[in-house]
Design an enzyme around this catalytic site. Sequence first.
Site, PDB file in Angstrom:
ATOM      1  N   TYR A 157      19.023 -17.086  28.694  1.00  5.65           N
ATOM      2  CA  TYR A 157      19.591 -16.627  29.965  1.00  5.65           C
ATOM      3  C   TYR A 157      18.862 -15.365  30.385  1.00  5.65           C
ATOM      4  O   TYR A 157      18.691 -14.447  29.580  1.00  5.65           O
ATOM      5  CB  TYR A 157      21.089 -16.340  29.802  1.00  5.65           C
ATOM      6  CG  TYR A 157      21.763 -15.879  31.075  1.00  5.65           C
ATOM      7  CD1 TYR A 157      21.920 -16.751  32.151  1.00  5.65           C
ATOM      8  CD2 TYR A 157      22.254 -14.585  31.201  1.00  5.65           C
ATOM      9  CE1 TYR A 157      22.540 -16.332  33.319  1.00  5.65           C
ATOM     10  CE2 TYR A 157      22.885 -14.160  32.370  1.00  5.65           C
ATOM     11  CZ  TYR A 157      23.024 -15.040  33.427  1.00  5.65           C
ATOM     12  OH  TYR A 157      23.637 -14.631  34.585  1.00  5.65           O
ATOM     13  N   ASP A 252      12.351 -10.283  27.316  1.00  2.46           N
ATOM     14  CA  ASP A 252      13.639  -9.914  27.896  1.00  2.46           C
ATOM     15  C   ASP A 252      14.513  -9.301  26.800  1.00  2.46           C
ATOM     16  O   ASP A 252      15.030 -10.006  25.932  1.00  2.46           O
ATOM     17  CB  ASP A 252      14.294 -11.152  28.512  1.00  2.46           C
ATOM     18  CG  ASP A 252      15.588 -10.807  29.246  1.00  2.46           C
ATOM     19  OD1 ASP A 252      16.032  -9.641  29.146  1.00  2.46           O
ATOM     20  OD2 ASP A 252      16.148 -11.700  29.896  1.00  2.46           O
ATOM     21  N   LYS A 287      22.170  -3.564  30.142  1.00  2.05           N
ATOM     22  CA  LYS A 287      23.296  -3.359  29.222  1.00  2.05           C
ATOM     23  C   LYS A 287      23.291  -1.969  28.587  1.00  2.05           C
ATOM     24  O   LYS A 287      23.659  -1.004  29.243  1.00  2.05           O
ATOM     25  CB  LYS A 287      23.332  -4.487  28.202  1.00  2.05           C
ATOM     26  CG  LYS A 287      23.496  -5.858  28.919  1.00  2.05           C
ATOM     27  CD  LYS A 287      23.766  -6.993  27.984  1.00  2.05           C
ATOM     28  CE  LYS A 287      23.739  -8.336  28.687  1.00  2.05           C
ATOM     29  NZ  LYS A 287      25.025  -8.864  29.073  1.00  2.05           N
TER      30      LYS A 287
HETATM   31  N1  PLP Z   1      18.732 -11.192  30.389  1.00  4.58           N
HETATM   32  C1  PLP Z   1      19.509 -11.370  29.316  1.00  4.58           C
HETATM   33  C2  PLP Z   1      18.870 -11.652  27.999  1.00  4.58           C
HETATM   34  C3  PLP Z   1      20.899 -11.290  29.420  1.00  4.58           C
HETATM   35  O1  PLP Z   1      21.664 -11.474  28.329  1.00  4.58           O
HETATM   36  C4  PLP Z   1      21.464 -11.022  30.681  1.00  4.58           C
HETATM   37  C5  PLP Z   1      22.937 -10.953  30.838  1.00  4.58           C
HETATM   38  O2  PLP Z   1      23.706 -11.348  30.010  1.00  4.58           O
HETATM   39  C6  PLP Z   1      20.615 -10.847  31.781  1.00  4.58           C
HETATM   40  C7  PLP Z   1      19.255 -10.933  31.611  1.00  4.58           C
HETATM   41  C8  PLP Z   1      21.186 -10.577  33.147  1.00  4.58           C
HETATM   42  O3  PLP Z   1      21.731  -9.296  33.194  1.00  4.58           O
HETATM   43  P1  PLP Z   1      22.844  -8.943  34.290  1.00  4.58           P
HETATM   44  O4  PLP Z   1      24.076  -9.674  33.907  1.00  4.58           O
HETATM   45  O5  PLP Z   1      22.966  -7.443  34.199  1.00  4.58           O
HETATM   46  O6  PLP Z   1      22.299  -9.359  35.617  1.00  4.58           O
END
Ligand code: PLP
Length: 453
Positions: A157, A252, A287
């Site tokens: 994700y 990521d 986060k």
């Molecule tokens: N990338 C990863 C690995 C994530 O776990 C998340 C959210 O859970 C995101 C991107 C997206 O972040 P946001 O919810 O702040 O848009």
Amino acid sequence: MNGDGGTANDRAVARARAVLPGGVDSPVRAFGSVGGLPRTIASARGAYVTDVDGIEYVDLVGSWGPALLGHAHPEVVEAVREAAGRGLSFGAPTEGEAELAELVIDRLTITARRGATLRPIEKMRFVSTGTEATMTAIRLARGATGRDLLIKFAGHYHGHSDGLLAESGSGVATLGLPGSAGVPEPIAAQTLVLPYNELDAVRLAFAAHPGRIAAIITEAAGANAGILTPRPGFNAALTALAHEEGALLILDEVLTGFRVGPAGWWGVENIHNNAEPWAPDLFTFGKVIGGGMPLAGLGGRAELMDLLAPLGPVYQAGTLSGNPLAVAAGIATLRLADAAAYHRVDVAAERVSDAVDAALAAAGVPHVISYAGSLFSTAFRAEPVRDYDDARAQDAFRYPPFFHALLDAGVAPPPSVFEAWFLSAAHDDAALSRIEEALPAAAEAAARATPAA
Ligand code: PLP
């Protein structure tokens, strides 16, 4: 549930459902895959959240990651209060943004085992959400390479932007969706979704689309379809392969960054093992970097980052980007996230995962626990989970009764079997003991569960 009587939570949920789709602003919060009513939270402190009826739960969600230090750490709250006193948002540069960028760059400057100094981030751009961070990193990779296609892995994700929802983890996995309506086919077609942990699939994709793939985006360690731990050497090989093919690697670390260690999962792989050091071209963070406030960012080498506007041709902007309250929370959080704090999180995670393992084993429930540092998740199957297909091939029907037994005992795990469990430095002996006491009955409930007809 008509919301006419009952508890304060019953009324809060009914009220929210009348005016917010599903009663929530983010799908997994709605308890769709575990059933029952979500708890409407009134406050949180340390390892605990308290709902509108005054019922306190040991929290294992941690705001889905940010609460590394526990909720409402007094020094973080004070930093935000102090910043708020100076104004909420200026739409102009502040000193804090450079300070936070320096903190991130310093943390990501490491000495790898072979004595090499790695400093993969020279510049940062701050945004408000992880979604924006990955979206911008992808645009930057396309702008830098002049190519269109993107590789992502099934079950990973990266936020909810159009091109990234196919076979996505998190809420998309929780709801069992293949992707999202509303994404035009030509946009979805720009993303090649491959099985995780399989380098050959990546090689085949490059061979099938020569000179067309701009980047590979990968979670540093998969943590949105349960934990999908990268095979040893996978991230390094992926980076090498991308570079051989003239593509970029976007790591990521929105979820893992500053959570599984001071330099995220990349630090775990490069500081604690003997393999050849490696570094991605771009990192994305979210986060923990905002300590619970809306803050995220991306970073990389200056020559790449300087392709962003205003210096370069790749446009990106944000009214609230680098918001001073969020930056203050981020600075305070990173300063407090020292070796002792990470040690407390690690110890707490080990104690809880050991207790989950023991309780499920005692109840005779087939299960496997996957780890990425202090992050862990349980899958109700006996075999290891390597990719999204494995994650889906489990007795997921055992999770709702397991979850609700814990909730009834004052412990709040994530409301989806596809989410990681988040511990914090504030999970002390009292909080951990409550979890340990609640687990045997929850495991019995999981053992009694039967598939829905
Ligand atoms: N990338 C990863 C690995 C994530 O776990 C998340 C959210 O859970 C995101 C991107 C997206 O972040 P946001 O919810 O702040 O848009």
